[in-house]
Design an enzyme around this catalytic site. Structure first.
Site, PDB file in Angstrom:
ATOM      1  N   LYS A 172     -16.374   6.692  -0.833  1.00  0.00           N
ATOM      2  CA  LYS A 172     -15.415   6.756   0.285  1.00  0.00           C
ATOM      3  C   LYS A 172     -14.488   5.554   0.111  1.00  0.00           C
ATOM      4  O   LYS A 172     -14.792   4.444   0.532  1.00  0.00           O
ATOM      5  CB  LYS A 172     -16.168   6.692   1.614  1.00  0.00           C
ATOM      6  CG  LYS A 172     -15.454   7.372   2.783  1.00  0.00           C
ATOM      7  CD  LYS A 172     -14.098   6.797   3.119  1.00  0.00           C
ATOM      8  CE  LYS A 172     -14.159   5.511   3.904  1.00  0.00           C
ATOM      9  NZ  LYS A 172     -12.813   4.900   4.101  1.00  0.00           N
ATOM     10  N   GLU A 247     -21.445  -6.672   0.830  1.00  0.00           N
ATOM     11  CA  GLU A 247     -20.584  -7.780   0.365  1.00  0.00           C
ATOM     12  C   GLU A 247     -19.476  -7.918   1.403  1.00  0.00           C
ATOM     13  O   GLU A 247     -18.623  -7.051   1.529  1.00  0.00           O
ATOM     14  CB  GLU A 247     -20.040  -7.430  -1.021  1.00  0.00           C
ATOM     15  CG  GLU A 247     -19.640  -8.658  -1.786  1.00  0.00           C
ATOM     16  CD  GLU A 247     -18.255  -9.110  -1.402  1.00  0.00           C
ATOM     17  OE1 GLU A 247     -18.154  -9.898  -0.433  1.00  0.00           O
ATOM     18  OE2 GLU A 247     -17.306  -8.672  -2.043  1.00  0.00           O
ATOM     19  N   CYS A 281     -12.201 -11.643  -1.214  1.00  0.00           N
ATOM     20  CA  CYS A 281     -13.373 -12.075  -0.452  1.00  0.00           C
ATOM     21  C   CYS A 281     -13.832 -13.456  -0.897  1.00  0.00           C
ATOM     22  O   CYS A 281     -14.297 -14.250  -0.087  1.00  0.00           O
ATOM     23  CB  CYS A 281     -14.493 -11.058  -0.577  1.00  0.00           C
ATOM     24  SG  CYS A 281     -14.786 -10.549  -2.259  1.00  0.00           S
ATOM     25  N   GLU A 380     -12.520 -15.941   8.431  1.00  0.00           N
ATOM     26  CA  GLU A 380     -11.870 -15.415   7.228  1.00  0.00           C
ATOM     27  C   GLU A 380     -10.509 -14.857   7.642  1.00  0.00           C
ATOM     28  O   GLU A 380     -10.429 -13.921   8.433  1.00  0.00           O
ATOM     29  CB  GLU A 380     -12.735 -14.310   6.614  1.00  0.00           C
ATOM     30  CG  GLU A 380     -12.194 -13.832   5.284  1.00  0.00           C
ATOM     31  CD  GLU A 380     -13.077 -12.773   4.624  1.00  0.00           C
ATOM     32  OE1 GLU A 380     -13.527 -11.855   5.312  1.00  0.00           O
ATOM     33  OE2 GLU A 380     -13.296 -12.887   3.412  1.00  0.00           O
TER      34      GLU A 380
HETATM   35  P1  NAD Z   1     -13.351  -2.630   7.085  1.00  0.00           P
HETATM   36  O1  NAD Z   1     -14.705  -3.200   6.970  1.00  0.00           O
HETATM   37  O2  NAD Z   1     -12.976  -1.963   8.368  1.00  0.00           O
HETATM   38  O3  NAD Z   1     -13.114  -1.530   5.935  1.00  0.00           O
HETATM   39  C1  NAD Z   1     -13.776  -1.546   4.680  1.00  0.00           C
HETATM   40  C2  NAD Z   1     -14.222  -0.123   4.340  1.00  0.00           C
HETATM   41  O4  NAD Z   1     -15.162   0.314   5.328  1.00  0.00           O
HETATM   42  C3  NAD Z   1     -13.086   0.917   4.351  1.00  0.00           C
HETATM   43  O5  NAD Z   1     -13.309   1.881   3.348  1.00  0.00           O
HETATM   44  C4  NAD Z   1     -13.253   1.565   5.717  1.00  0.00           C
HETATM   45  O6  NAD Z   1     -12.744   2.873   5.789  1.00  0.00           O
HETATM   46  C5  NAD Z   1     -14.766   1.559   5.869  1.00  0.00           C
HETATM   47  N1  NAD Z   1     -15.215   1.664   7.252  1.00  0.00           N
HETATM   48  C6  NAD Z   1     -14.582   1.208   8.369  1.00  0.00           C
HETATM   49  N2  NAD Z   1     -15.307   1.529   9.471  1.00  0.00           N
HETATM   50  C7  NAD Z   1     -16.417   2.178   9.041  1.00  0.00           C
HETATM   51  C8  NAD Z   1     -17.550   2.750   9.709  1.00  0.00           C
HETATM   52  N3  NAD Z   1     -17.679   2.736  11.030  1.00  0.00           N
HETATM   53  N4  NAD Z   1     -18.502   3.305   8.949  1.00  0.00           N
HETATM   54  C9  NAD Z   1     -18.399   3.329   7.604  1.00  0.00           C
HETATM   55  N5  NAD Z   1     -17.346   2.840   6.925  1.00  0.00           N
HETATM   56  C10 NAD Z   1     -16.363   2.262   7.632  1.00  0.00           C
HETATM   57  O7  NAD Z   1     -12.312  -3.720   6.745  1.00  0.00           O
HETATM   58  P2  NAD Z   1     -10.753  -3.707   7.105  1.00  0.00           P
HETATM   59  O8  NAD Z   1     -10.462  -3.269   8.513  1.00  0.00           O
HETATM   60  O9  NAD Z   1     -10.099  -2.910   6.062  1.00  0.00           O
HETATM   61  O10 NAD Z   1     -10.437  -5.245   7.008  1.00  0.00           O
HETATM   62  C11 NAD Z   1     -10.829  -6.101   8.092  1.00  0.00           C
HETATM   63  C12 NAD Z   1     -11.335  -7.415   7.582  1.00  0.00           C
HETATM   64  O11 NAD Z   1     -12.449  -7.214   6.724  1.00  0.00           O
HETATM   65  C13 NAD Z   1     -10.367  -8.191   6.718  1.00  0.00           C
HETATM   66  O12 NAD Z   1      -9.467  -8.945   7.438  1.00  0.00           O
HETATM   67  C14 NAD Z   1     -11.292  -9.039   5.903  1.00  0.00           C
HETATM   68  O13 NAD Z   1     -11.643 -10.198   6.589  1.00  0.00           O
HETATM   69  C15 NAD Z   1     -12.494  -8.179   5.728  1.00  0.00           C
HETATM   70  N6  NAD Z   1     -12.513  -7.536   4.403  1.00  0.00           N
HETATM   71  C16 NAD Z   1     -13.300  -8.062   3.475  1.00  0.00           C
HETATM   72  C17 NAD Z   1     -13.344  -7.503   2.217  1.00  0.00           C
HETATM   73  C18 NAD Z   1     -14.208  -8.071   1.155  1.00  0.00           C
HETATM   74  O14 NAD Z   1     -13.931  -7.924  -0.024  1.00  0.00           O
HETATM   75  N7  NAD Z   1     -15.292  -8.700   1.501  1.00  0.00           N
HETATM   76  C19 NAD Z   1     -12.565  -6.408   1.903  1.00  0.00           C
HETATM   77  C20 NAD Z   1     -11.747  -5.871   2.894  1.00  0.00           C
HETATM   78  C21 NAD Z   1     -11.748  -6.445   4.148  1.00  0.00           C
END
Ligand code: NAD
Length: 479
Positions: A172, A247, A281, A380
């Site tokens: 996904k 992660e 990250c 972050e």
């Molecule tokens: P997020 O955690 O919402 O999204 C990451 C992934 O999780 C996406 O594919 C998203 O569709 C999926 N996701 C979201 N809600 C979900 C749920 N309820 N169940 C299952 N999957 C779900 O992150 P974001 O909104 O894209 O970014 C927000 C913050 O997250 C950023 O500002 C950053 O701090 C952090 N982030 C960290 C990383 C990393 O590499 N560690 C990557 C992206 C974002």
């Protein structure tokens, strides 16, 4: 492939019949669309993966799995220009960063392709006339939730290892970045993967993502993203007693002692936060400097920041646009709130002239002299924002380095060998770099967090263990 899901080796319309617009971060304009996958599509993908495990993929030898990954690696390189262009447009990455991501994607498949038949198990001396062997087998259906910041690298490291061990994967990708992953799905067919070994269902997290982590026939989940969603992943997978690797980002320190070789440290410190517009990250987002050289280091880093330009991918700038409107506003609020609270900007880059009006452009920004509990020192930001703070001595450096809930990566800059090792042991983080810094890099290097940065390890050989389960077989051989 536009607006479709990839299930069982073929494209099909999503069950919803609807799509999600894809926006160019450089302009804010929609240029294509992806499928709005739903629970029914996830269910179909999980069934396709199970069929693959019960069929052709389940009987594919480790050698042949490795060869398929190696062929896929070559396919990625054969299509380098196209994949780089897609990744750059979709994510706002500069061509240099996008190109590196595609090379790393190929490298992950090369590494795990070569490793697939090197996992050999063990035997254990036990009772007289007994033979004990430990074998590793795949979990089964592996679910992978991929974020938008490094879609291809993160897919390469988690799906590469999962396929090497014989799992069948349901992916996904992020609703904000999935075009290169969809193109990769086509390349898996050309590389000879059997139908159902590699499935992709684009969609929103709250629908497609939630369905994947809750699916009762998913046996393992790898998640990279925010700590908040990481908690949900852990809760949902626990319902079925399924293992997850999380992660979740970081607030990684760059720790500079007064004996550091600054000509080596400063470029790495700047690159460690500006790379990919700070959306990494393992970005080195805290600059901790021994008080004697604090003013000098802050000024030298500030000077570099002032020379940086943020602009659209096509300009080959130092810093591209950030991924979307939501992140743009979030990062701007952090900067504005900090300025409002009296925080000092020591140096800031510039926006390139004549920027497209709807793009998401943030200038690299260095804040200095922050209180240790300031939100810029603790949270972050996920943007090109660096927070500088002084420390007094070694003990203070360790306390300050460990003074966040995160623990992903640390950079230590000193020529004192004993100090290098003492700090490396004392700092709570999954990776420690000494006189170098590798935000996100190192296919071979185990990677993962402490605390709020998550748990489990990916990359390197350790991922092969994470993505497989051991079985102990005890045999009585008495005549
Ligand atoms: P997020 O955690 O919402 O999204 C990451 C992934 O999780 C996406 O594919 C998203 O569709 C999926 N996701 C979201 N809600 C979900 C749920 N309820 N169940 C299952 N999957 C779900 O992150 P974001 O909104 O894209 O970014 C927000 C913050 O997250 C950023 O500002 C950053 O701090 C952090 N982030 C960290 C990383 C990393 O590499 N560690 C990557 C992206 C974002």
């Amino acid at each position: 492939m536009t607006g479709q899901v990839f299930i069982g080796g073929a494209w099909r319309a999503p069950s919803s019949g609807s799509t999600i617009p894809v926006i160019d971060p450089a302009t804010g304009e929609t240029f294509t669309e992806i499928a709005d996958g739903q629970a029914a599509d996830i269910d179909a993908a999980v069934h396709a993966a199970r069929r693959a495990l019960n069929g052709a993929w389940g009987t594919t030898t480790a050698l042949e799995r490795g060869r398929a990954l190696t062929r896929l690696s070559q396919k990625v390189l054969d299509n380098f220009e196209e994949l780089t262009g897609l990744e750059s447009r979709d994510c706002g990455k500069t061509l240099a960063v996008a190109g590196n991501d595609i090379r790393m994607l190929a490298r992950y498949f090369e590494f795990y392709g070569g490793a697939a038949d090197k996992v050999h198990g063990e035997t254990i001396p036990y009772l007289h006339n007994h033979v004990v062997s430990i074998v590793r087998q795949p979990y089964g259906v592996s679910g992978h939730i991929i974020p938008w910041n490094y879609p291809t690298q993160i897919l390469g490291r988690s799906v590469g290892a999962a396929l090497a061990m014989g799992n069948a994967s349901v992916i996904k990708p992020s609703e904000d970045a999935c075009l290169s992953i969809l193109r990769l799905a086509e390349l898996t067919v050309e590389a000879g993967f059997p139908d159902g070994a590699f499935n992709v269902v684009p969609g929103y997290g709250a629908t497609a993502g939630a369905a994947l982590i809750a699916h009762p026939d998913v046996n393992f989940v790898s998640f990279t993203g925010s700590p908040e969603v990481g908690t949900l992943v852990q809760q949902e997978t626990a319902r079925h007693h399924v293992k997850c690797v999380l992660e979740l980002g970081g607030k990684s320190p760059q720790i500079v002692f007064s004996d550091a070789r600054l000509e080596r440290a400063i470029p790495a410190i700047v690159n460690g936060i500006v790379q990919n517009a700070g959306q990494t990250c393992s970005a080195g987002s805290r600059l901790l400097v021994q008080r004697e050289i604090y003013d000098e280091v802050v000024e030298r880093v500030a000077d570099r920041f002032r020379s940086l330009r943020t602009g659209p991918q096509s300009m080959d700038p130092d810093c591209g646009p950030v991924i979307n409107q939501k992140q743009y506003q979030r990062i701007r609020s952090f900067i504005e709130d900090a300025v409002g609270s009296g925080a000092r900007i020591a140096g800031q880059g510039a926006l390139a002239p004549d920027l497209p009006p709807g793009g998401f452009y943030i200038p690299p920004t260095l804040f200095a002299d922050l209180p240790r509990d300031h939100e810029l020192a603790q949270r972050e930001i996920f943007g090109p924002v660096l927070a500088a703070m002084p420390f007094s001595d070694e003990a203070d450096a360790i306390a300050l380095a460990n003074d966040t809930e995160y623990g992903l990566v640390a950079g230590i800059w000193t020529e004192n060998g004993g100090r290098q090792q003492r700090l490396a042991r004392a700092i709570d983080s999954g990776q420690v770099f000494i006189n170098c810094y590798g935000a996100g890099g190192g296919v071979e290097l185990p990677f993962g967090g402490f605390g709020r940065s998550g748990h489990g390890r990916e990359k390197g050989f350790v991922a092969l263990e994470e993505m497989s389960i051991s079985k102990t077989i005890v045999q009585n051989i008495e005549a």
